[in-house]
Design an enzyme around this catalytic site. Sequence first.
Site, PDB file in Angstrom:
ATOM      1  N   GLU A  45       0.842  -1.186   0.000  1.00  0.00           N
ATOM      2  CA  GLU A  45       0.000   0.000   0.000  1.00  0.00           C
ATOM      3  C   GLU A  45       0.883   1.242   0.000  1.00  0.00           C
ATOM      4  O   GLU A  45       1.943   1.276   0.611  1.00  0.00           O
ATOM      5  CB  GLU A  45      -0.883  -0.013   1.254  1.00  0.00           C
ATOM      6  CG  GLU A  45      -1.831   1.173   1.361  1.00  0.00           C
ATOM      7  CD  GLU A  45      -2.649   1.157   2.638  1.00  0.00           C
ATOM      8  OE1 GLU A  45      -3.779   1.654   2.616  1.00  0.00           O
ATOM      9  OE2 GLU A  45      -2.146   0.631   3.672  1.00  0.00           O
ATOM     10  N   LYS A 117      -9.550   1.253  -2.346  1.00  0.00           N
ATOM     11  CA  LYS A 117      -9.745   0.723  -0.996  1.00  0.00           C
ATOM     12  C   LYS A 117     -11.139   1.075  -0.467  1.00  0.00           C
ATOM     13  O   LYS A 117     -11.542   2.242  -0.466  1.00  0.00           O
ATOM     14  CB  LYS A 117      -8.660   1.285  -0.078  1.00  0.00           C
ATOM     15  CG  LYS A 117      -8.650   0.728   1.340  1.00  0.00           C
ATOM     16  CD  LYS A 117      -7.482   1.335   2.110  1.00  0.00           C
ATOM     17  CE  LYS A 117      -7.378   0.806   3.528  1.00  0.00           C
ATOM     18  NZ  LYS A 117      -6.216   1.392   4.233  1.00  0.00           N
ATOM     19  N   CYS A 158      -4.863  -3.463   2.787  1.00  0.00           N
ATOM     20  CA  CYS A 158      -4.604  -3.185   4.197  1.00  0.00           C
ATOM     21  C   CYS A 158      -5.809  -3.437   5.109  1.00  0.00           C
ATOM     22  O   CYS A 158      -6.148  -4.579   5.383  1.00  0.00           O
ATOM     23  CB  CYS A 158      -4.073  -1.760   4.346  1.00  0.00           C
ATOM     24  SG  CYS A 158      -3.190  -1.459   5.915  1.00  0.00           S
TER      25      CYS A 158
END
Length: 288
Positions: A45, A117, A158
């Site tokens: 990330e 995300k 993440c």
Amino acid sequence: MATQTFRAAAIQMRSGVDPQSNIADLTERVAEAVSLGAEYIQTPEMTGALIGDRASLMEILRGENDDPVVQAASELARKHGICLHIGSIAVAAGGGKIANRAFVFDARGEIVARYDKIHMFDVDLDNGESWRESATYEPGRHAAIVAFPFVRMGLGICYDVRFPDLFQKQARAGAQMLTAPAAFTRQTGEAHWHVLQRARAIENGAFVVSAAQGGKHEDGRETYGHSLIVDPWGRIIAEADHNEPAVIVADIDPAASAAARAKIPNLKNDRAFDLEAVEVPESARARA
């Protein structure tokens, strides 16, 4: 369904605030992974820059068509003839919004998938550590699977790894490999990183590949490192057992996903159910 064995690599980085410096590191690590035989290579990330201050981030922000990391990644994928998965970078998404966006490039250097995300890291941890990703980033609204000839791969980033439903949907759609490239904080990584990665692998009968940021960064944050590759039985088959920049590799056999799902077919055995809450009065509480 893909059954061809291939070699995957996860690149552990310590991205700073300068994209060009991070690109130089990326270029070196990709070459190392290629020398180890990797045909799929994943980065963490925020590969392009780790910048906590929104104003400073806006100064370097570009749209994806003008982003230097996107351009460099496209050239690296084409040059080496690999699948290159940039775990994420910050990109201008229009209307003053910023996306935390992953890119997957094929061996021609073309973008074949994007993923923004979905789950924002809005938390208050011990010792005063607090994060509000939603103050900077626009959450994604669409999950993604990439169907390569050698594997079907689900995309995550993440904090997404704490939300099993995302990966279960991908597994039910045929994903044999799941991904969660990350910049886990040291505090949360020490507590939960390994168990979360292994849990997502076990409950979905899938490989999990997660490249990580590691160490003390220029913007002051500290990330956990410990990039991982986990097999569908939950075994760690490759790990950077530290927080320093590194490359790890492992051979991925998609047939192992089918084998794990045949042994424990929980995805098939899942059932819908209703939830009932039963209230017990205080008078029923046991007394000493």
